[in-house]
Design a protein around this motif. Structure first.
Motif, PDB file in Angstrom:
ATOM      1  N   UNK A  54       0.847  -1.189   0.000  1.00 46.15           N
ATOM      2  CA  UNK A  54       0.000   0.000   0.000  1.00 46.15           C
ATOM      3  C   UNK A  54       0.884   1.242   0.000  1.00 46.15           C
ATOM      4  N   UNK A  55       0.389   2.322  -0.541  1.00 44.71           N
ATOM      5  CA  UNK A  55       1.232   3.502  -0.727  1.00 44.71           C
ATOM      6  C   UNK A  55       1.486   4.344   0.523  1.00 44.71           C
ATOM      7  N   UNK A  56       0.731   4.149   1.597  1.00 45.26           N
ATOM      8  CA  UNK A  56       0.791   5.063   2.747  1.00 45.26           C
ATOM      9  C   UNK A  56       2.196   5.214   3.328  1.00 45.26           C
ATOM     10  N   UNK A  57       2.867   4.121   3.605  1.00 44.55           N
ATOM     11  CA  UNK A  57       4.188   4.185   4.232  1.00 44.55           C
ATOM     12  C   UNK A  57       5.230   4.725   3.248  1.00 44.55           C
ATOM     13  N   UNK A  58       5.133   4.308   1.991  1.00 46.62           N
ATOM     14  CA  UNK A  58       6.080   4.779   0.987  1.00 46.62           C
ATOM     15  C   UNK A  58       5.914   6.285   0.770  1.00 46.62           C
ATOM     16  N   UNK A  59       4.686   6.742   0.661  1.00 55.15           N
ATOM     17  CA  UNK A  59       4.447   8.179   0.484  1.00 55.15           C
ATOM     18  C   UNK A  59       4.985   8.980   1.659  1.00 55.15           C
ATOM     19  N   UNK A  60       4.855   8.439   2.877  1.00 55.09           N
ATOM     20  CA  UNK A  60       5.395   9.125   4.056  1.00 55.09           C
ATOM     21  C   UNK A  60       6.913   9.242   3.948  1.00 55.09           C
ATOM     22  N   UNK A  61       7.575   8.188   3.493  1.00 54.64           N
ATOM     23  CA  UNK A  61       9.032   8.234   3.338  1.00 54.64           C
ATOM     24  C   UNK A  61       9.438   9.234   2.256  1.00 54.64           C
ATOM     25  N   UNK A  62       8.713   9.249   1.149  1.00 51.84           N
ATOM     26  CA  UNK A  62       9.030  10.186   0.066  1.00 51.84           C
ATOM     27  C   UNK A  62       8.811  11.633   0.511  1.00 51.84           C
ATOM     28  N   UNK A  63       7.719  11.897   1.222  1.00 49.40           N
ATOM     29  CA  UNK A  63       7.416  13.253   1.654  1.00 49.40           C
ATOM     30  C   UNK A  63       8.352  13.750   2.741  1.00 49.40           C
ATOM     31  N   UNK A  64       8.772  12.860   3.619  1.00 48.52           N
ATOM     32  CA  UNK A  64       9.650  13.264   4.719  1.00 48.52           C
ATOM     33  C   UNK A  64      10.985  13.795   4.213  1.00 48.52           C
ATOM     34  N   UNK A  65      11.401  13.335   3.065  1.00 53.94           N
ATOM     35  CA  UNK A  65      12.711  13.739   2.553  1.00 53.94           C
ATOM     36  C   UNK A  65      12.628  14.536   1.263  1.00 53.94           C
ATOM     37  N   UNK A  66      11.481  15.128   0.986  1.00 56.47           N
ATOM     38  CA  UNK A  66      11.346  15.939  -0.225  1.00 56.47           C
ATOM     39  C   UNK A  66      11.472  17.429   0.061  1.00 56.47           C
ATOM     40  N   UNK A  67      11.740  17.780   1.292  1.00 52.43           N
ATOM     41  CA  UNK A  67      11.879  19.185   1.660  1.00 52.43           C
ATOM     42  C   UNK A  67      13.147  19.767   1.052  1.00 52.43           C
ATOM     43  N   UNK A  68      13.136  21.044   0.705  1.00 47.14           N
ATOM     44  CA  UNK A  68      14.361  21.676   0.200  1.00 47.14           C
ATOM     45  C   UNK A  68      15.468  21.647   1.263  1.00 47.14           C
ATOM     46  N   UNK A  69      16.692  21.637   0.819  1.00 48.87           N
ATOM     47  CA  UNK A  69      17.880  21.649   1.683  1.00 48.87           C
ATOM     48  C   UNK A  69      18.035  20.390   2.521  1.00 48.87           C
ATOM     49  N   UNK A  70      17.475  19.288   2.081  1.00 46.12           N
ATOM     50  CA  UNK A  70      17.674  18.008   2.766  1.00 46.12           C
ATOM     51  C   UNK A  70      19.016  17.436   2.335  1.00 46.12           C
ATOM     52  N   UNK A  71      19.568  16.549   3.165  1.00 48.75           N
ATOM     53  CA  UNK A  71      20.848  15.925   2.864  1.00 48.75           C
ATOM     54  C   UNK A  71      20.752  14.887   1.757  1.00 48.75           C
ATOM     55  N   UNK A  72      19.551  14.370   1.503  1.00 50.26           N
ATOM     56  CA  UNK A  72      19.334  13.368   0.463  1.00 50.26           C
ATOM     57  C   UNK A  72      17.861  13.344   0.105  1.00 50.26           C
ATOM     58  N   UNK A  73      17.524  12.588  -0.926  1.00 51.42           N
ATOM     59  CA  UNK A  73      16.125  12.362  -1.269  1.00 51.42           C
ATOM     60  C   UNK A  73      15.980  10.947  -1.811  1.00 51.42           C
ATOM     61  N   UNK A  74      14.763  10.433  -1.781  1.00 47.05           N
ATOM     62  CA  UNK A  74      14.470   9.164  -2.428  1.00 47.05           C
ATOM     63  C   UNK A  74      14.028   9.462  -3.854  1.00 47.05           C
ATOM     64  N   UNK A  75      14.347   8.591  -4.786  1.00 45.78           N
ATOM     65  CA  UNK A  75      13.891   8.721  -6.156  1.00 45.78           C
ATOM     66  C   UNK A  75      12.476   8.154  -6.239  1.00 45.78           C
ATOM     67  N   UNK A  76      11.527   8.974  -6.632  1.00 46.94           N
ATOM     68  CA  UNK A  76      10.132   8.530  -6.669  1.00 46.94           C
ATOM     69  C   UNK A  76       9.918   7.373  -7.636  1.00 46.94           C
ATOM     70  N   UNK A  77      10.761   7.244  -8.644  1.00 49.29           N
ATOM     71  CA  UNK A  77      10.599   6.141  -9.597  1.00 49.29           C
ATOM     72  C   UNK A  77      11.073   4.816  -9.001  1.00 49.29           C
ATOM     73  N   UNK A  78      11.709   4.856  -7.840  1.00 48.03           N
ATOM     74  CA  UNK A  78      12.168   3.638  -7.162  1.00 48.03           C
ATOM     75  C   UNK A  78      11.216   3.198  -6.071  1.00 48.03           C
ATOM     76  N   UNK A  79      10.014   3.735  -6.075  1.00 52.76           N
ATOM     77  CA  UNK A  79       8.987   3.364  -5.102  1.00 52.76           C
ATOM     78  C   UNK A  79       7.939   2.502  -5.806  1.00 52.76           C
ATOM     79  N   UNK A  80       7.662   1.321  -5.242  1.00 53.73           N
ATOM     80  CA  UNK A  80       6.742   0.388  -5.876  1.00 53.73           C
ATOM     81  C   UNK A  80       5.689  -0.046  -4.860  1.00 53.73           C
ATOM     82  N   UNK A  81       4.420   0.053  -5.242  1.00 55.26           N
ATOM     83  CA  UNK A  81       3.357  -0.516  -4.429  1.00 55.26           C
ATOM     84  C   UNK A  81       2.273  -1.045  -5.372  1.00 55.26           C
ATOM     85  N   UNK A  82       1.525  -1.981  -4.871  1.00 56.66           N
ATOM     86  CA  UNK A  82       0.477  -2.574  -5.715  1.00 56.66           C
ATOM     87  C   UNK A  82      -0.846  -2.600  -4.981  1.00 56.66           C
TER      88      UNK A  82
END
Length: 82
Positions: A54-82
């Motif tokens: 389910x997307x809930x946990x993945x979306x939380x991880x993507x959003x937590x690190x999408x802020x400007x000036x973060x040390x890193x980010x996750x690539x949204x194309x590397x997130x998979x849910x069905x």
């Protein structure tokens, strides 16, 4: 040689939310664990794949690190849910 981390399920994705900020602090801009963009102002991307049913946990991880000036980010194309 590069490493790719695969985080599966809710626990795996929650672990990723804790692991990657630590790696970004301890090994900043390491090409073994981060994909470096070479563009100024763009955070390195974690070499990680996030997988869950389910997307809930993945979306939380993507959003937590999408802020400007973060040390890193996750690539949204590397997130998979069905």
């Amino acid at each position: 040689m590069s490493t790719v981390f695969v985080h599966v399920g809710q626990a795996g994705c929650q672990l990723a939310q804790t692991l990657w900020p630590t790696l970004a602090t301890e090994r900043p801009n390491s090409p073994d664990i981060f994909q470096l963009s070479g563009k100024a102002g763009r955070a390195p991307r974690a070499r990680a794949v996030l997988v869950d049913g389910e997307p809930k946990v993945i979306e939380a991880a993507l959003q937590a690190n999408s802020q400007p000036n973060k040390d890193f980010s996750f690539d949204e194309t590397s997130a998979v849910w069905s």
